[in-house]
Each structure stands twice: as C-alpha cells, then as structure tokens.
Design a protein around this motif. Structure first.
Motif, PDB file in Angstrom:
ATOM      1  N   ALA A   1       0.787  -1.219   0.079  1.00 35.14           N
ATOM      2  CA  ALA A   1       0.223  -0.228   0.017  1.00 35.14           C
ATOM      3  C   ALA A   1       0.967   1.207  -0.037  1.00 35.14           C
ATOM      4  O   ALA A   1       0.615   2.171  -0.895  1.00 35.14           O
ATOM      5  N   ALA A   2       2.023   1.266   0.713  1.00 34.05           N
ATOM      6  CA  ALA A   2       2.800   2.380   0.836  1.00 34.05           C
ATOM      7  C   ALA A   2       3.563   2.490  -0.404  1.00 34.05           C
ATOM      8  O   ALA A   2       3.566   3.745  -1.201  1.00 34.05           O
ATOM      9  N   LEU A   3       3.980   1.455  -1.181  1.00 33.84           N
ATOM     10  CA  LEU A   3       4.291   1.532  -2.532  1.00 33.84           C
ATOM     11  C   LEU A   3       3.248   2.372  -3.489  1.00 33.84           C
ATOM     12  O   LEU A   3       3.889   3.139  -4.161  1.00 33.84           O
ATOM     13  N   GLY A   4       2.264   1.817  -3.323  1.00 34.31           N
ATOM     14  CA  GLY A   4       1.188   2.226  -4.262  1.00 34.31           C
ATOM     15  C   GLY A   4       1.009   3.728  -3.996  1.00 34.31           C
ATOM     16  O   GLY A   4       0.752   4.482  -4.944  1.00 34.31           O
ATOM     17  N   VAL A   5       0.898   4.381  -2.927  1.00 34.41           N
ATOM     18  CA  VAL A   5       0.791   5.949  -2.661  1.00 34.41           C
ATOM     19  C   VAL A   5       1.897   6.345  -3.124  1.00 34.41           C
ATOM     20  O   VAL A   5       1.622   7.577  -3.570  1.00 34.41           O
ATOM     21  N   ALA A   6       3.186   5.998  -3.238  1.00 37.52           N
ATOM     22  CA  ALA A   6       4.398   6.631  -3.751  1.00 37.52           C
ATOM     23  C   ALA A   6       3.933   6.837  -5.177  1.00 37.52           C
ATOM     24  O   ALA A   6       4.361   7.789  -5.741  1.00 37.52           O
ATOM     25  N   LEU A   7       3.541   5.603  -5.569  1.00 38.84           N
ATOM     26  CA  LEU A   7       3.582   5.656  -7.265  1.00 38.84           C
ATOM     27  C   LEU A   7       2.219   6.661  -7.673  1.00 38.84           C
ATOM     28  O   LEU A   7       2.328   7.367  -8.489  1.00 38.84           O
ATOM     29  N   GLY A   8       1.376   6.440  -6.794  1.00 36.67           N
ATOM     30  CA  GLY A   8       0.174   7.270  -6.929  1.00 36.67           C
ATOM     31  C   GLY A   8       0.490   8.772  -6.964  1.00 36.67           C
ATOM     32  O   GLY A   8      -0.030   9.821  -7.553  1.00 36.67           O
ATOM     33  N   THR A   9       1.417   9.209  -5.806  1.00 31.93           N
ATOM     34  CA  THR A   9       1.975  10.688  -5.752  1.00 31.93           C
ATOM     35  C   THR A   9       2.695  10.821  -6.967  1.00 31.93           C
ATOM     36  O   THR A   9       2.548  12.127  -7.288  1.00 31.93           O
TER      37      THR A   9
ATOM     38  N   VAL B   1      -4.969  -0.690   6.995  1.00 36.79           N
ATOM     39  CA  VAL B   1      -4.234  -0.269   5.828  1.00 36.79           C
ATOM     40  C   VAL B   1      -4.735   0.923   5.304  1.00 36.79           C
ATOM     41  O   VAL B   1      -3.875   1.731   4.824  1.00 36.79           O
ATOM     42  N   PHE B   2      -6.185   1.378   5.361  1.00 42.93           N
ATOM     43  CA  PHE B   2      -6.632   2.431   4.727  1.00 42.93           C
ATOM     44  C   PHE B   2      -5.962   3.522   5.631  1.00 42.93           C
ATOM     45  O   PHE B   2      -5.627   4.841   5.362  1.00 42.93           O
ATOM     46  N   ALA B   3      -5.803   3.556   7.263  1.00 42.14           N
ATOM     47  CA  ALA B   3      -5.218   4.516   7.950  1.00 42.14           C
ATOM     48  C   ALA B   3      -3.629   4.863   7.470  1.00 42.14           C
ATOM     49  O   ALA B   3      -3.477   6.001   7.571  1.00 42.14           O
ATOM     50  N   LEU B   4      -2.856   3.672   7.230  1.00 41.59           N
ATOM     51  CA  LEU B   4      -1.671   4.108   6.702  1.00 41.59           C
ATOM     52  C   LEU B   4      -1.573   4.938   5.454  1.00 41.59           C
ATOM     53  O   LEU B   4      -0.962   5.944   5.242  1.00 41.59           O
ATOM     54  N   MET B   5      -2.561   4.330   4.592  1.00 42.35           N
ATOM     55  CA  MET B   5      -2.497   5.212   3.011  1.00 42.35           C
ATOM     56  C   MET B   5      -2.973   6.459   3.237  1.00 42.35           C
ATOM     57  O   MET B   5      -2.095   7.429   2.623  1.00 42.35           O
ATOM     58  N   ASN B   6      -3.962   6.856   3.986  1.00 41.79           N
ATOM     59  CA  ASN B   6      -4.253   8.280   4.048  1.00 41.79           C
ATOM     60  C   ASN B   6      -3.365   9.196   4.745  1.00 41.79           C
ATOM     61  O   ASN B   6      -3.172  10.281   4.295  1.00 41.79           O
ATOM     62  N   TRP B   7      -2.661   8.670   5.698  1.00 40.37           N
ATOM     63  CA  TRP B   7      -1.825   9.472   6.186  1.00 40.37           C
ATOM     64  C   TRP B   7      -0.498   9.760   5.418  1.00 40.37           C
ATOM     65  O   TRP B   7       0.029  10.777   5.317  1.00 40.37           O
ATOM     66  N   LEU B   8      -0.093   8.681   4.438  1.00 34.69           N
ATOM     67  CA  LEU B   8       0.682   9.003   3.564  1.00 34.69           C
ATOM     68  C   LEU B   8       0.497   9.663   2.488  1.00 34.69           C
ATOM     69  O   LEU B   8       1.472  10.387   1.915  1.00 34.69           O
TER      70      LEU B   8
ATOM     71  N   VAL C   1      -2.487   3.307  -5.074  1.00 36.21           N
ATOM     72  CA  VAL C   1      -2.345   4.043  -6.385  1.00 36.21           C
ATOM     73  C   VAL C   1      -3.820   4.662  -6.514  1.00 36.21           C
ATOM     74  O   VAL C   1      -3.889   5.974  -6.566  1.00 36.21           O
ATOM     75  N   SER C   2      -4.875   3.814  -6.479  1.00 35.80           N
ATOM     76  CA  SER C   2      -5.945   4.270  -6.782  1.00 35.80           C
ATOM     77  C   SER C   2      -6.766   5.263  -5.625  1.00 35.80           C
ATOM     78  O   SER C   2      -7.507   6.049  -5.771  1.00 35.80           O
ATOM     79  N   SER C   3      -6.062   4.802  -4.369  1.00 34.79           N
ATOM     80  CA  SER C   3      -6.553   5.650  -3.275  1.00 34.79           C
ATOM     81  C   SER C   3      -5.853   7.064  -3.155  1.00 34.79           C
ATOM     82  O   SER C   3      -6.631   8.097  -2.818  1.00 34.79           O
ATOM     83  N   THR C   4      -4.644   6.918  -3.745  1.00 33.28           N
ATOM     84  CA  THR C   4      -4.127   8.417  -3.681  1.00 33.28           C
ATOM     85  C   THR C   4      -4.601   9.222  -4.801  1.00 33.28           C
ATOM     86  O   THR C   4      -4.792  10.409  -4.616  1.00 33.28           O
ATOM     87  N   LEU C   5      -5.000   8.716  -5.712  1.00 30.70           N
ATOM     88  CA  LEU C   5      -5.698   9.580  -6.971  1.00 30.70           C
ATOM     89  C   LEU C   5      -7.098   9.831  -6.908  1.00 30.70           C
ATOM     90  O   LEU C   5      -7.627  11.038  -7.313  1.00 30.70           O
ATOM     91  N   LEU C   6      -7.807   8.881  -6.247  1.00 31.42           N
ATOM     92  CA  LEU C   6      -9.157   9.023  -6.132  1.00 31.42           C
ATOM     93  C   LEU C   6     -10.053   8.585  -4.946  1.00 31.42           C
ATOM     94  O   LEU C   6     -11.230   8.634  -4.703  1.00 31.42           O
ATOM     95  N   HIS C   7      -9.325   8.225  -3.978  1.00 30.77           N
ATOM     96  CA  HIS C   7      -9.854   7.824  -2.697  1.00 30.77           C
ATOM     97  C   HIS C   7     -10.662   6.581  -2.880  1.00 30.77           C
ATOM     98  O   HIS C   7     -11.751   6.424  -2.329  1.00 30.77           O
ATOM     99  N   ALA C   8      -9.981   5.614  -3.923  1.00 32.33           N
ATOM    100  CA  ALA C   8     -10.838   4.577  -4.284  1.00 32.33           C
ATOM    101  C   ALA C   8     -10.023   3.308  -4.006  1.00 32.33           C
ATOM    102  O   ALA C   8      -9.862   2.286  -5.092  1.00 32.33           O
ATOM    103  N   GLY C   9      -9.647   3.232  -2.992  1.00 33.50           N
ATOM    104  CA  GLY C   9      -8.705   2.043  -2.729  1.00 33.50           C
ATOM    105  C   GLY C   9      -9.421   0.763  -2.159  1.00 33.50           C
ATOM    106  O   GLY C   9      -8.776  -0.197  -2.285  1.00 33.50           O
ATOM    107  N   GLY C  10     -10.631   1.088  -1.839  1.00 34.53           N
ATOM    108  CA  GLY C  10     -11.646  -0.121  -1.515  1.00 34.53           C
ATOM    109  C   GLY C  10     -11.842  -1.120  -2.295  1.00 34.53           C
ATOM    110  O   GLY C  10     -11.566  -2.392  -1.880  1.00 34.53           O
ATOM    111  N   PRO C  11     -12.071  -0.971  -3.413  1.00 33.26           N
ATOM    112  CA  PRO C  11     -12.335  -2.078  -4.360  1.00 33.26           C
ATOM    113  C   PRO C  11     -11.252  -2.874  -4.748  1.00 33.26           C
ATOM    114  O   PRO C  11     -11.304  -4.057  -4.637  1.00 33.26           O
ATOM    115  N   PRO C  12      -9.751  -2.467  -5.084  1.00 34.95           N
ATOM    116  CA  PRO C  12      -8.707  -3.453  -5.080  1.00 34.95           C
ATOM    117  C   PRO C  12      -8.591  -4.172  -3.753  1.00 34.95           C
ATOM    118  O   PRO C  12      -8.285  -5.421  -3.621  1.00 34.95           O
TER     119      PRO C  12
END
Length: 250
Positions: free
Chosen positions: A86-94, A175-182, A142-153
């Motif tokens: 998830a952290a990797l995905g946030v980095a890519l999304g950023t 997982v969501f808590a970590l992603m949102n703070w990142l 990635v989808s959470s960072t761009l669209l706050h749509a991390g739930g479906p994956p």
C-alpha cells in the motif's frame, strides 16, 4: 487550487453529506467497499482534485474511529503483506498526481471491480498466489491516492482470503489509515487545503463520525455470508459508478 467550494448551494451539502455518511458506514461496516461512492458524488458539483482534498481529512478521522473499534481484530499476517504494498502504491500514485488522466484510471479500476465482482471463480487464484498482496495492495494505494478509491482493489484481495468478518474490517482499517496519512505530504505540496476546504471538512466531521458509528452497528446485524455478498455487490456497484463516471467524462 483555483476552484471554490459552492458553500451556498444546497445540492453541494446534500451530496457531501450523503457521501461522507456512506464513507463512514463503509469504513466500519463494509471494509471500505462503498467509500468509492463519495468521490463520484462530490464530483458532480466539484472538480475532482477539490473533491479528494475535502474528503481526505474526513477519511483520516474515520480511520481513527474505526481502528478504535477493531484494533484487536487486525490480522497482522495479512497486514504485514499489504502495508508495504500500500505504501508503494501511495508513492506511485503521488508521482502520478497531475500527470495521469483520472478518466483513464476510473475506467481501468471500474473494469477490474466489475470483473472481480462477477467472476467469482477467478478470485481464489488471484488472491492466493505468492505476489497477490503486492499486486492488490499497490493497486489500492495508487487508486486511493488519486481517487480515494482504494476499497475495491483491497476488497478484491480480501474477498478471496476467507477472513472472519471482524478480521477483514480491522485489516482493511489499518491499511486505509496508513495510506491516508501517507497522502498528506502530497496534498500539502499541491496546496490542496485552503481555509474554506478545511472549515468545510470540519463542518462535515460529525457526519463522518455518525457514519462510522452506523457502520459498526450495521456489521453486527449481518452474518458472514451476507457480508461477503454485500461486499461483492458493493464491488460491482463501485465498478459501475467508476465506469459511468469515466464514460461521462470521455
């Protein structure tokens, strides 16, 4: 961010209220499966970047309340696999913020959601192979960072893991808590939070807490099989909403 919030429009407050309450219910009752609805709703009256900026502080507040409910039920075996991905995905999304078309991302994510909601026999294979957590956790980030749509994956992965309902909800929550703070540094760098946005988020905060409380009560009223069917249905609904949004924007 140049666009202003339409604070005097009743439709904005209606859509924001519905989206925030549904997101809260989703956080504590449906493992984030319905949270994707909030962004499409707000995007009817706001530019997409403004909608995501408004929701992020509220999502962080919801995460804190959800974790307070479920902390003891976290499946750390799954969390240890998902959190780095998830952290990797946030980095890519950023890195992609501002450069990737939201329409294209919505289209791809919508197709995946519909596919994995309907094709039940495929999920066990794609969620139990060795790198499944890396794939789905990264896509969720990635989808959470761009669209706050991390739930479906994330739910596509958890759906095939046969977790007890409480463990599913708790693991998704951490997982969501970590992603949102990142996501916070990227949103700060982009100047996403004006005073109006933060004050509006503060005004909506009681509805966020109400939604989380309602979600906790809801999940106690349904059994495991009902929960799985509901999550599968929300995965399908999320996918259709994303596809509709992408089609309208094309």
């Amino acid at each position: 961010m140049s666009a202003a919030l339409p604070l005097t429009e009743p439709l904005f407050w209606l859509l924001a209220s519905v989206g925030v309450v549904l997101s809260g219910i989703s956080k504590s009752g449906l493992a984030g499966g319905a949270g994707v609805i909030a962004v499409p709703l707000l995007s009817l009256v706001l530019p997409l970047p403004l909608a995501t900026a408004l929701l992020l502080p509220l999502l962080i507040a919801m995460d804190a309340q959800t974790l307070r409910y479920y902390w003891r039920q976290i499946s750390w075996a799954e969390a240890r696999l998902l959190l780095p991905a998830a952290a990797l995905g946030v980095a890519l999304g950023t890195a992609l913020l501002g450069s990737l078309s939201a329409t294209h991302l919505q289209l791809m994510l919508g197709v995946l959601c519909v596919l994995f909601a309907l094709w039940q026999n495929l999920l066990p294979y794609l969620t139990r192979w060795r790198r499944a957590a890396l794939l789905w956790g990264t896509l969720s980030g990635v989808s959470s960072t761009l669209l706050h749509a991390g739930g479906p994956p994330l739910n596509a992965y958890l759906l095939g893991r046969n977790l007890v309902k409480a463990h599913w909800l708790a693991t998704a929550a951490v997982v969501f808590a970590l992603m949102n703070w990142l996501k916070v540094p990227a949103y700060l760098t982009l100047g996403s939070w004006s005073a109006d946005v933060l004050l509006c988020a503060l005004a909506l905060l009681p509805l966020a807490w109400l939604g989380v409380w309602l979600g906790k009560r809801l999940q106690g009223q349904i059994n495991e099989q009902q929960f799985i069917r509901l999550c599968r249905g929300l995965l399908l609904l999320s996918g259709l909403l994303l596809l509709g949004k992408a089609w309208l924007a094309a």
